[in-house]
Structures are given as C-alpha cells and as structure tokens.
Design a protein around this motif. Structure first.
Motif, short mmCIF file in Angstrom:
data_model
loop_
_atom_site.label_atom_id
_atom_site.label_comp_id
_atom_site.label_asym_id
_atom_site.label_seq_id
_atom_site.Cartn_x
_atom_site.Cartn_y
_atom_site.Cartn_z
N SER A 165 92.23 84.55 -1.31
CA SER A 165 91.11 83.67 -1.80
C SER A 165 90.31 83.28 -0.33
O SER A 165 91.25 83.10 0.63
N VAL A 166 89.07 83.20 -0.37
CA VAL A 166 88.33 82.55 0.56
C VAL A 166 87.32 81.64 0.13
O VAL A 166 86.87 81.74 -0.87
N THR A 167 87.16 80.50 0.98
CA THR A 167 86.25 79.54 0.95
C THR A 167 85.35 79.50 1.86
O THR A 167 85.72 79.52 3.19
N VAL A 168 84.00 79.47 1.78
CA VAL A 168 83.00 79.33 2.78
C VAL A 168 82.48 78.05 2.72
O VAL A 168 82.22 77.47 1.55
N LEU A 169 82.60 77.49 4.03
CA LEU A 169 81.91 75.98 4.39
C LEU A 169 80.81 76.09 5.41
O LEU A 169 80.79 76.67 6.18
N THR A 170 79.59 75.63 5.01
CA THR A 170 78.62 75.37 5.89
C THR A 170 78.07 73.88 6.01
O THR A 170 77.95 73.23 4.91
N ALA A 171 77.90 73.14 6.88
CA ALA A 171 77.58 71.90 7.21
C ALA A 171 76.25 71.54 6.46
O ALA A 171 76.08 70.59 5.87
N ASP A 172 75.26 72.84 6.64
CA ASP A 172 74.10 72.43 6.00
C ASP A 172 73.79 73.00 4.61
O ASP A 172 72.75 72.83 4.27
N GLY A 173 75.20 73.58 4.13
CA GLY A 173 74.86 73.95 2.74
C GLY A 173 74.13 75.14 2.62
O GLY A 173 73.94 75.59 1.35
N SER A 174 73.88 75.94 3.51
CA SER A 174 73.17 77.33 3.31
C SER A 174 73.87 78.45 2.72
O SER A 174 73.27 79.00 2.11
N VAL A 175 75.12 78.09 2.88
CA VAL A 175 75.87 79.27 1.95
C VAL A 175 77.49 78.68 1.84
O VAL A 175 77.70 77.91 2.42
N GLY A 176 77.79 79.01 0.71
CA GLY A 176 79.15 78.28 0.38
C GLY A 176 79.16 76.86 -0.08
O GLY A 176 78.01 76.28 -0.27
N LEU A 177 80.12 76.07 0.37
CA LEU A 177 80.40 74.63 -0.12
C LEU A 177 79.46 73.95 1.13
O LEU A 177 79.72 74.24 2.11
N ARG A 178 79.00 72.67 0.70
CA ARG A 178 78.45 72.04 1.65
C ARG A 178 79.40 71.19 2.17
O ARG A 178 80.17 70.63 1.62
N GLY A 179 79.36 71.20 3.62
CA GLY A 179 80.24 70.00 4.47
C GLY A 179 81.17 70.76 5.32
O GLY A 179 80.82 71.87 5.94
N THR A 180 82.08 69.65 6.03
CA THR A 180 82.78 70.31 7.02
C THR A 180 84.30 70.49 6.60
O THR A 180 84.67 70.34 5.54
N VAL A 181 85.11 70.83 7.51
CA VAL A 181 86.45 71.09 7.19
C VAL A 181 87.30 69.62 6.64
O VAL A 181 88.02 69.73 5.94
N ALA A 182 86.77 68.67 7.64
CA ALA A 182 87.15 67.52 7.31
C ALA A 182 87.17 67.19 5.88
O ALA A 182 87.97 66.20 5.19
N ASP A 183 85.74 67.44 5.42
CA ASP A 183 85.35 66.88 3.92
C ASP A 183 86.35 67.42 2.95
O ASP A 183 86.56 67.16 1.89
N HIS A 184 86.73 68.91 3.28
CA HIS A 184 87.40 69.64 2.23
C HIS A 184 89.10 69.96 2.17
O HIS A 184 89.53 70.40 1.48
N VAL A 185 89.43 69.82 3.40
CA VAL A 185 90.62 70.47 3.81
C VAL A 185 91.77 70.06 2.87
O VAL A 185 92.85 70.78 2.42
N ASP A 186 91.94 68.58 2.58
CA ASP A 186 93.03 67.90 1.76
C ASP A 186 92.89 68.73 0.49
O ASP A 186 93.83 69.09 -0.13
N ASP A 187 91.69 68.89 -0.15
CA ASP A 187 91.62 69.62 -1.67
C ASP A 187 92.11 71.05 -1.45
O ASP A 187 92.66 71.52 -2.22
N LEU A 188 91.69 71.60 -0.44
CA LEU A 188 91.83 73.06 -0.32
C LEU A 188 93.48 73.38 -0.15
O LEU A 188 93.99 74.24 -0.46
N LEU A 189 94.01 72.45 0.69
CA LEU A 189 95.36 72.48 0.80
C LEU A 189 96.19 72.27 -0.56
O LEU A 189 97.19 73.05 -0.67
N ARG A 190 95.75 71.47 -1.28
CA ARG A 190 96.55 71.19 -2.49
C ARG A 190 96.21 72.32 -3.44
O ARG A 190 97.20 72.81 -4.11
N ARG A 191 95.09 73.04 -3.50
CA ARG A 191 94.77 73.97 -4.44
C ARG A 191 95.59 75.44 -4.03
O ARG A 191 96.02 76.04 -4.76
N SER A 192 95.51 75.59 -2.74
CA SER A 192 96.37 76.71 -2.22
C SER A 192 98.09 76.33 -2.19
O SER A 192 98.87 77.29 -2.36
N ASP A 193 98.41 75.15 -2.33
CA ASP A 193 99.81 74.87 -2.47
C ASP A 193 100.54 75.62 -1.13
O ASP A 193 101.61 76.34 -1.55
#
Length: 271
Positions: A165-193
């Motif tokens: 599985s691959v998650t793409v993040l861009t701070a400006d939202g130009s592709v993938g999810l908008r935001g930074t690693v700090a914004d999403h990493v806790d949720d991504l870690l829970r989802r990946s277990d």
C-alpha cells in the motif's frame, strides 16, 4: 562465501542522467560499491570547488546492466554555487571521486512483520531498496511518500511497485492527501498495524515518525541527514545528540555511528 564488507574509494562514472520532477537522477558505475551496498548506506562524492564532500543517498542498485553493476543517486539542485548544483549539471561521461558505501544501514527484522516506511522528498531514496529487502523477507510493507508539492515527490509511481500500500502526501494538496507527515502519521500507523517504522527525510518528518512509533509501542529507525564534511567519521563535523543505552546524553557521528539510528534515541530538541 563471506559477505563483502567495508567502503572503497573509487573513480565513479556518470553513465546516465535524467531530470525527474524537481530532482536530477544520476546513474553511476562505481566498482565494488554496489556489491557492498545495504539499504540506508550513502556515498560521499568530491565536488569541484568545494572542500567538503557531498553525501548522497542511494536510491537503487542494479547488480547488472550494460555497464555492469550500477547505483542511482538523487540530487536536489540547491542553487548556484552549491555542490548539488555542480553535481546536477554533470553530463554522461563525467568521472567522480567517490567513497562508499558509508554509514550504518537499516537493521532488518528477523521475522516477517508489518512495516511502515515514511519518507519525504529526495531523502526518501533509501526507503526504496529497503522496501525490496523487506519484501524479500516476507514483510508487509506500507509506504508513505511525502513532499511539499508534486514536483518534489520522489518516485511515487515506483513506490506502488515496492509496497502493498502507498500513501502520497503533499503539503499543498497538489496530489494525494493534503498535509504533512506529522498530520497523518498516527492514523497511517494505526491503519498499517506496523510493528516497525522506518523513516527518511527532514528532521521534522523523522521526529514525527519516531514519536508516532513510540506512542503505538512500535520500534523505529530513522535515517538522519546532517552535513557530513568527510563522510568517514574523521572530522567529527556531523554530530548527532542521542541518549545512550545507559540513559546518558552524548553525541555521536552521524556518518559513522549513523546515519540510521533508533528513533527513540535521538534528542530531537537538541538538533
């Protein structure tokens, strides 16, 4: 047969160069280096007009090609007069004084566990050979590729061949999810277990990934990037503040004692 070890100093040659997004990808022949490479190692290159050498992450190693074994490095041009600008401008046929592979690589799990790999910008490069090694060991690999904008995403399409599985993040939202690693990493870690978190990128990304791992009870390793004037540990110019196994604060050399270290051992506030 015993494993080939130790860095070598060689004359490398640029055999291919390609502009991809905001980065220059160089393919190099460097006799003896690809055979010794482990994911997380780097190489140090002498740059014309600069005393300090330039450390480069290795993005890919090919055991065989029409040129023999090769390695790919990713260069971000940081403007006129910089060592990276000089490197990015070098044509095919350029010969470079190169030492490698250098540094401590990522440690691989003994068992087939779930792993989350988090990288940002060109510094995500070492996660791609790491993903290959983890998959060879039967590990489940989830990969997060982050950048300020689309042009500075590293190999997002290639990432889909490297992970389940691959998650793409861009701070400006130009592709993938908008935001930074700090914004999403806790949720991504829970989802990946994930049981293990590996991270490569700016210090803020490493700190966020290591913090999320600690909160989730996972183990983390981070590839820390700091200026490395010599790349071999002799100059002591790339100090990294850590907490030792004995709980005592100390500094180590990023290039020799790292660049890969345990995320929970770095004194982030002292960087």
């Amino acid at each position: 047969m015993s494993e080939v070890q130790g860095p070598v100093h060689v004359e490398a040659e640029v055999v291919a160069t390609k502009r991809i997004g905001g980065y220059r990808h160089l393919t190099l022949t460097a006799p003896g280096v690809p055979e010794r490479f482990r994911a997380g190692n780097f190489v140090a290159v002498t740059v014309e007009g600069h005393v300090a050498r330039r450390a480069l992450w290795v993005h890919r190693v090919r055991a065989s090609s029409s040129y023999g074994p090769t390695l790919d490095v990713v260069v971000e041009d940081r403007g006129a007069g910089s060592g990276t600008a000089w490197l990015a401008a070098q044509p095919v046929g350029t010969r470079l004084a190169l030492t490698g592979p250098l540094g401590r690589p990522f440690a691989l799990p003994k068992d087939a566990v779930s792993c989350l790999l988090v990288g940002e910008g060109y510094a995500a490069a070492p996660l791609f050979p790491l993903a290959e090694r983890l998959r060879e060991r039967g590990c489940g690999v989830s990969l997060v590729v982050s950048a300020p904008d689309e042009s500075r995403l590293l190999a997002a399409l290639e990432a889909r061949r490297s992970a389940r599985s691959v998650t793409v993040l861009t701070a400006d939202g130009s592709v993938g999810l908008r935001g930074t690693v700090a914004d999403h990493v806790d949720d991504l870690l829970r989802r990946s277990d994930a049981d293990v978190v590996y991270a490569a990128g700016p210090h803020a990304v490493l700190r966020a990934a290591a913090g999320a791992a600690e909160r989730a009870g996972a183990w983390s390793q981070v590839a820390v990037e700091t200026p490395t004037p010599c790349g071999t540990g002799l100059c002591h110019g790339c100090v990294l503040p850590v907490v030792g196994e004995d709980g005592v604060d100390r500094v180590v050399r990023t290039c020799a004692d790292g660049p890969v270290v345990r995320g929970d051992r770095v004194r982030w506030e002292a960087l």
